[in-house]
Design an enzyme around this catalytic site. Structure first.
Site, mmCIF file in Angstrom:
data_model
loop_
_atom_site.group_PDB
_atom_site.id
_atom_site.type_symbol
_atom_site.label_atom_id
_atom_site.label_comp_id
_atom_site.label_asym_id
_atom_site.label_seq_id
_atom_site.Cartn_x
_atom_site.Cartn_y
_atom_site.Cartn_z
ATOM 1 C CG HIS A 100 -2.193 -1.063 0.886
ATOM 2 N ND1 HIS A 100 -1.818 -2.346 1.887
ATOM 3 C CD2 HIS A 100 -2.740 -1.055 -0.286
ATOM 4 C CE1 HIS A 100 -3.437 -3.149 1.686
ATOM 5 N NE2 HIS A 100 -4.112 -2.419 0.591
ATOM 6 C CG ASP B 43 -2.641 5.036 -2.746
ATOM 7 O OD1 ASP B 43 -1.774 4.328 -3.187
ATOM 8 O OD2 ASP B 43 -3.182 5.247 -1.960
#
Ligand SMILES: C[C@H](CCC[C@@H](C)[C@H]1CC[C@H]2[C@@H]3[C@H](O)C[C@@H]4C[C@H](O)CC[C@]4(C)[C@H]3C[C@H](O)[C@]12C)C(=O)SCCNC(=O)CCNC(=O)[C@H](O)C(C)(C)COP(=O)(O)OP(=O)(O)OC[C@H]1O[C@@H](n2cnc3c(N)ncnc32)[C@H](O)[C@@H]1OP(=O)(O)O
Length: 394
Positions: free
Chosen positions: A134, A164
């Site tokens: 992540h 992200d």
């Protein structure tokens, strides 16, 4: 108060562009939303059977098709969709698309003009290519996380903004646009291997290339822009809010000192590192004496580079943001940022409709891509696609 998003109508920069976005977590949805905001026809390919919950909160302007890619007729349907599309965005770790028989060799062979965008954490090759991860992992591997955090504290990841979104969704969109531009010359598509680790590293080029300037020689949290300097810091105000100070250049620093009511002749020089901790304490005690609004009255209109730290409630209501219509409301009265940057002739016109339900547009999309009613009926009866016009996502 807000400029309502208009939706449709005017021609936008990416009008006519056909994009397929395979549903993912956070980065690919932003990438698709950017393209949709600027006029592309973005289809989000959701899972069938539908997952219990939808996690995409960035579905603005997209339509949804629910398709089971694990079943051969589902994978075949995606291949057919790709042969009529300009762009495919896939958000899975390396190997997933190949396992489905949907790798770039297959899809680019069938549609040589396709831009095949692969938005992953670790990229398509290398030791970690098949590993889960992540945002925080990607920021860590890029080297950038080591620079973030306050003095004496552990490295700190600023939400999931860097990997992200900045290094992931935005740079992938840039890669797509660059490949589309190149296609206008060559007539050919290509693969965009958008690794978030490399995306973050790339957007931090300034940090890498400024190392010889002496800006980052000190430990984390003791440098110019990492909360080491008193003139690049946030300070609490008497009403529990904060002000942000970014007075780097001497002429702006002078205005900060003036606004704080200090006498520069009685202060150490701005770049005296050893005095920074004491100066921070001094600035903090002064900022604590007035409310945020009082400090705004003092600093607004000056070049001291001092601004209020606004909450999500306050940011859309700030006069400057209102003057630029920087935030918009959709039909559900949800407030979100207006697409940026602002193009003068063909600005983004974001949809003001709610995000699509999973499978809401399955049939109309298939028809649009050339499937016949009989073929669609067969896909339904084989339980490869799903339609859902009524149920909400959650
Ligand atoms: C920090 C961020 C993550 C933030 C995410 C949050 C925004 C959300 C996460 C949880 C959400 C909350 C939760 O859901 C509960 C509530 C739900 C409610 O609706 C809303 C409120 C919630 C509180 C909700 C709120 C938020 O939405 C959440 C908090 C990130 O860093 S995101 C970036 C992650 N990394 C990447 O994207 C890099 C590339 N991808 C990967 O590395 C992997 O995909 C990943 C992310 C590690 C996941 O691995 P996974 O094993 O799950 O997937 P893959 O290996 O990629 O394989 C995908 C498999 O799925 C099959 N498949 C795909 N499409 C289809 C299809 N149409 N039909 C059938 N099958 C499909 C595919 O074939 C693969 O199958 P296999 O595994 O068998 O090969």
């Amino acid at each position: 108060m807000f400029r309502r998003s208009a939706g449709g109508g005017r021609s936008m920069a990416l009008s006519g562009l056909r994009v397929l976005e395979l549903a993912g977590l956070a980065p690919a949805p932003l990438c698709g939303m950017i393209l949709a905001d600027f006029g592309a026809r973005v289809v989000r390919v959701d899972r069938a059977p539908r997952s219990a919950v939808a996690t995409d909160v960035q579905g603005r302007g997209k339509r949804s098709l629910a398709l089971d890619l694990k079943r051969p007729p589902g994978a075949a349907a995606l291949r057919r969709l790709c042969s009529g599309a300009d762009v495919l965005i896939e958000p899975f770790r390396h190997g997933v698309m190949e396992k489905l028989g949907l790798g770039p060799e297959v899809l680019l062979h069938e549609n040589p003009r396709l831009i095949y965008a692969r938005l992953t954490g670790f990229g398509q090759t290398g030791k970690y290519a098949k590993s889960a991860g992540h945002d925080i992992n990607y920021v860590a591997l890029s080297g950038v996380l080591s620079k973030l955090g306050r003095k004496g504290e552990n490295p700190y990841a600023p939400l999931n903004l860097l990997a992200d979104f900045a290094g992931g969704g935005v740079l992938c969109a840039l890669g797509i646009i660059i490949a589309l531009y190149e296609r206008t010359i060559s007539g050919k598509g290509q693969v965009v291997d958008a690794s978030m680790v490399e995306g973050i590293a790339y957007i931090s080029s300034f940090l890498w290339k400024s190392q010889n300037l002496g800006l980052w020689n000190r430990p984390r949290g003791e440098n110019l822009l990492d909360s080491g300097a008193p003139f690049y810091e946030t300070y609490k105000t008497s009403d529990g809010k904060f002000m942000a100070v970014g007075a780097i250049e001497p002429q702006f620093y002078d205005q900060l000192i003036k606004g704080l009511g200090l006498d520069s002749d009685k202060l150490p020089s701005q770049l005296s590192f050893s005095d920074w901790p004491e100066m921070k304490k001094k600035f903090a005690s002064i900022f604590a004496q007035k409310t945020q609004s009082e400090w705004c009255s003092i600093f607004d209109g000056t070049d001291a580079c001092v601004t209020p730290v606004l909450s999500f409630d306050d940011a859309p209501l700030h006069q400057h943001n209102k003057q630029r219509s920087s935030f918009i409301k959709n039909d559900q009265e949800e407030i979100s940022p207006r697409p940026a940057p602002l193009l003068s002739r063909t600005p983004a016109v974001p949809s003001c409709k709610r995000d699509p339900f999973i499978g809401e547009h399955t049939e109309e999309i298939l028809l649009e891509y050339g499937f016949t009613q009989e073929e669609i009926a067969k896909l339904y009866s084989d339980k490869v696609i799903e339609s859902n016009k009524l149920k909400a996502n959650l």
